[in-house]
Design a protein around this motif. Structure first.
Motif, PDB file in Angstrom:
ATOM      1  N   ASP A   1      53.985  54.635   9.268  1.00 58.74           N
ATOM      2  CA  ASP A   1      54.543  54.203   7.981  1.00 58.74           C
ATOM      3  C   ASP A   1      53.745  53.046   7.392  1.00 58.74           C
TER       4      ASP A   1
ATOM      5  N   GLY B   1      51.697  53.367   3.830  1.00 55.59           N
ATOM      6  CA  GLY B   1      52.250  52.555   2.751  1.00 55.59           C
ATOM      7  C   GLY B   1      53.740  52.731   2.570  1.00 55.59           C
ATOM      8  N   THR B   2      54.371  53.531   3.435  1.00 54.14           N
ATOM      9  CA  THR B   2      55.832  53.675   3.383  1.00 54.14           C
ATOM     10  C   THR B   2      56.508  52.344   3.695  1.00 54.14           C
TER      11      THR B   2
ATOM     12  N   GLN C   1      55.754  48.367   3.591  1.00 53.54           N
ATOM     13  CA  GLN C   1      54.856  47.342   3.066  1.00 53.54           C
ATOM     14  C   GLN C   1      55.543  45.981   3.100  1.00 53.54           C
TER      15      GLN C   1
ATOM     16  N   THR D   1      50.306  45.996   0.950  1.00 57.11           N
ATOM     17  CA  THR D   1      50.197  46.585   2.277  1.00 57.11           C
ATOM     18  C   THR D   1      49.981  45.508   3.335  1.00 57.11           C
TER      19      THR D   1
ATOM     20  N   PRO E   1      56.471  51.851  -1.762  1.00 55.06           N
ATOM     21  CA  PRO E   1      57.047  51.805  -0.418  1.00 55.06           C
ATOM     22  C   PRO E   1      58.518  52.192  -0.406  1.00 55.06           C
TER      23      PRO E   1
END
Length: 615
Positions: A27, A31-32, A34, A80, A92
């Motif tokens: 993740d 970028g899920t 951040q 990020t 995100p």
């Protein structure tokens, strides 16, 4: 489910999930997961990273991390984690509030195929690869810290000032020969299997060693669970701030300016309107440059944008104006500039009010110059400028009348000489804004508390000995304002501009050496503002020995007749005859009386004596 007590007293129900470490690191890479942009940057050192990895390999508790769900629309500008820059631009699903350093360190060490950016114990920048010594790792758990090692970017460990190679891990074959497994492969099954094949080529007995290593180390890492608290997307910004500050392991209070920087940058309406995000630090820097270029009292840009007048001061002034407007519109009951008011300051209102408040601070700079306060170090209270700028922003040209500027000056000097801004100021800000506006507009019965409550005890002069006191700085400025003439540059009275040109500062009239020899019993009073006055550095060079002697030298240097030079001395509210006779007690008594009259005039009210008080 897990419950967190927020500062506001609300108890939102939030999820506590156990997440697989490998999935969390994926993740991060995608970028899920951040960071909100207000998170500060810093690196864990090499030793802490090795200890963290050892903790994971032992399946020991890592500690809870905390994230804010975004609901697909972040209220903060996201960024990020270090090393996952390829995911920039991704929206995100989660923003990491607590656990930045743990997740960044694990992501770089266990997931990314690049050396980890870290520092040594002295803060020197390093790039390191992390390995685990298989033989040590399958031994006693107590040895696990020693089993995790880091090597330089070229994967060659050296000693003796880099002259001797201790361990060379620059190829897979050498890694396998040494029995050092590269930890950045741990979540890549294919590459782990390829490495295993090379490892058993070295010695078929390694099958048994690998089996133990797989069971006691790799499985722990690959199955490791990260406990994560997830705050709902509906969590308010001030609640996020409260949570962040309570759990933040850095121990640094979160700056409102940093929070607003992140929230304003995340404002999608602004992006849609102008095609770019709003950069609050850039706007503030330009405002500060404009102010300091005209009025150095606001700070020195070379010392940093927060030197002198701060971003928080400016935001508080904006909040005071905004809440005053809302109160006039019946939308709220009081003017305020508390932290929550700043956090709830919409970008549209900030953009609307910031230029007006910036112009108001310019007006404040000009006002201070009229009071002969031109340098940051000479400013009695920086905080007192906040409500003054807010009042100017509200009233505008209503202040440009003789009656109004006299009232502003009285309020200002009561605040300084009464030392009214030395403690908690937020409540005084709000009272002063409302009361000062009403007083200037002639509302019946309105007198600002700062004026009504201000008092200056007659013996306060004795204890004003350093710049730590606002009243000390205030009397210094008033001496210049009322017409003090320098004792070397005698052609005209000191002015705001000449303070800098002549390097004027507070100088002692009866020198310390003379006091020690002739009036040691008066040494406490000798440090008082009564025995000090604004003079140029050039004049101060002559202040040696008895005043009766140094005055003769100064008079000769000036080219004046003695009685004319006595007139110069009198501009400092000094009895010349007491100096010529070196009579400290008479000098002190006479000057203290004149300074009290100066204070009384500036405050527009009597000073408070031991047995009486009044207007």
């Amino acid at each position: 489910m897990f419950t967190v007590q927020l500062q506001s007293g609300r108890r939102p129900s939030v999820a506590l999930d156990g997440l697989n470490l490998g999935n969390v690191l994926k993740d991060v890479a995608s970028g899920t997961l951040q960071l909100p942009d207000f998170q500060r940057e810093w690196k864990w050192d090499d030793e802490r990273i090795r200890a963290l990895i050892a903790t994971v390999t032992l399946d020991y508790p890592l500690g809870v991390v905390m994230a804010l769900q975004t609901g697909g629309v972040s209220q903060f500008k996201p960024r990020t984690l270090n090393g996952a820059e390829s995911a920039e631009g991704t929206t995100p699903e989660l923003l990491l509030l607590d656990g930045q350093q743990r997740m960044t360190s694990l992501f770089q060490a266990l997931h990314r195929d690049q050396p980890v950016e870290t520092v040594d114990a002295r803060g020197k920048e390093l790039k390191r690869w992390y390995y685990i010594d298989i033989a040590k790792a399958i031994g006693a758990p107590a040895d696990r810290d020693d089993a995790v090692v880091s090597v330089p970017e070229d994967r060659i460990l050296r000693s003796d000032f880099a002259r001797r190679v201790v361990r060379d891990l620059s190829t897979v074959e050498q890694e396998c020969a040494e029995g050092f497994f590269p930890l950045h492969l741990v979540f890549d099954t294919q590459r782990v299997n390829e490495w295993l094949q090379e490892f058993v080529k070295v010695d078929t007995a390694n099958w048994g060693i690998w089996s133990e290593f797989q069971q006691h180390v790799l499985n722990h890492v690959q199955q490791f669970q990260v406990p994560m608290i997830k705050l709902p997307a509906s969590t308010t910004m001030d609640a996020v701030c409260a949570v962040f500050e309570r759990v933040n392991t850095g121990g640094v209070s979160l700056n409102v300016f940093e929070l607003l920087t992140a929230t304003y940058a995340g404002n999608q309406e602004h992006v849609a309107e102008l095609g770019d995000y709003y950069r609050l630090p850039v706007e503030w820097e330009q405002i500060k440059k404009d102010l300091t270029s005209s009025y150095p009292v606001f700070g020195r840009m070379e010392a940093g944008v927060e030197d002198g007048l701060s971003s928080s001061d400016f935001l508080q002034a904006v909040a005071l104006v905004r809440t005053w407007e809302e109160k006039q519109a019946g939308q709220r009951s009081s003017v305020s500039c508390k932290r929550r008011d700043l956090l709830r300051l919409p970008l549209t209102d900030f953009r609307r009010l910031a230029p007006r408040v910036a112009e108001a601070f310019k007006w404040v700079g000009a006002f201070l110059e009229q009071q002969c306060i031109v340098r940051t170090g000479d400013l009695p209270y920086r905080t007192q400028l906040v409500p003054l700028a807010a009042v100017r922003a509200v009233l505008g040209e209503e202040l440009d009348t003789p009656g109004s500027d006299e009232r502003i000056a009285q309020w200002y000097w009561c605040g300084v000489l009464g030392e009214m801004y030395g403690g908690s100021t937020e409540s005084r800000f709000t009272r002063d804004v409302e009361q000062l506006i009403g007083w200037i507009r002639g509302e019946e019965g309105v007198i600002p508390d700062t004026i009504a409550e201000a008092a200056f005890l007659d013996d306060r002069l004795d204890s004003l000995t350093t710049r730590n006191s606002a009243a000390y700085k205030g009397i210094y400025a008033l001496l210049v304002k009322q017409g003090a003439v320098d004792w070397y540059f005698t052609e005209a009275p000191l002015t705001a501009g000449r303070l800098i040109e002549y390097n004027v500062d507070v100088r002692q009239i009866f020198p310390k050496g003379w006091i020690a020899k002739n009036a040691s019993a008066q040494s406490a009073k000798a440090n008082s503002i009564v025995n000090k006055t604004p003079l140029s550095f050039r004049a101060s060079r002559s202040l040696v020995g008895s005043p009766a002697v140094y005055l003769k030298s100064l008079t000769l240097e000036s080219g004046m007749r003695p009685e004319w030079f006595d007139d110069v001395l009198a501009t400092h509210l000094i009895d010349p005859s007491a100096l010529h006779e070196a009579d400290f007690e008479r000098f002190y008594e006479n000057r203290a009386r004149q300074l009290l009259d100066l204070v009384k005039s500036a405050m527009g009210k009597r000073t408070v004596f031991r047995d009486t008080a009044g207007w």
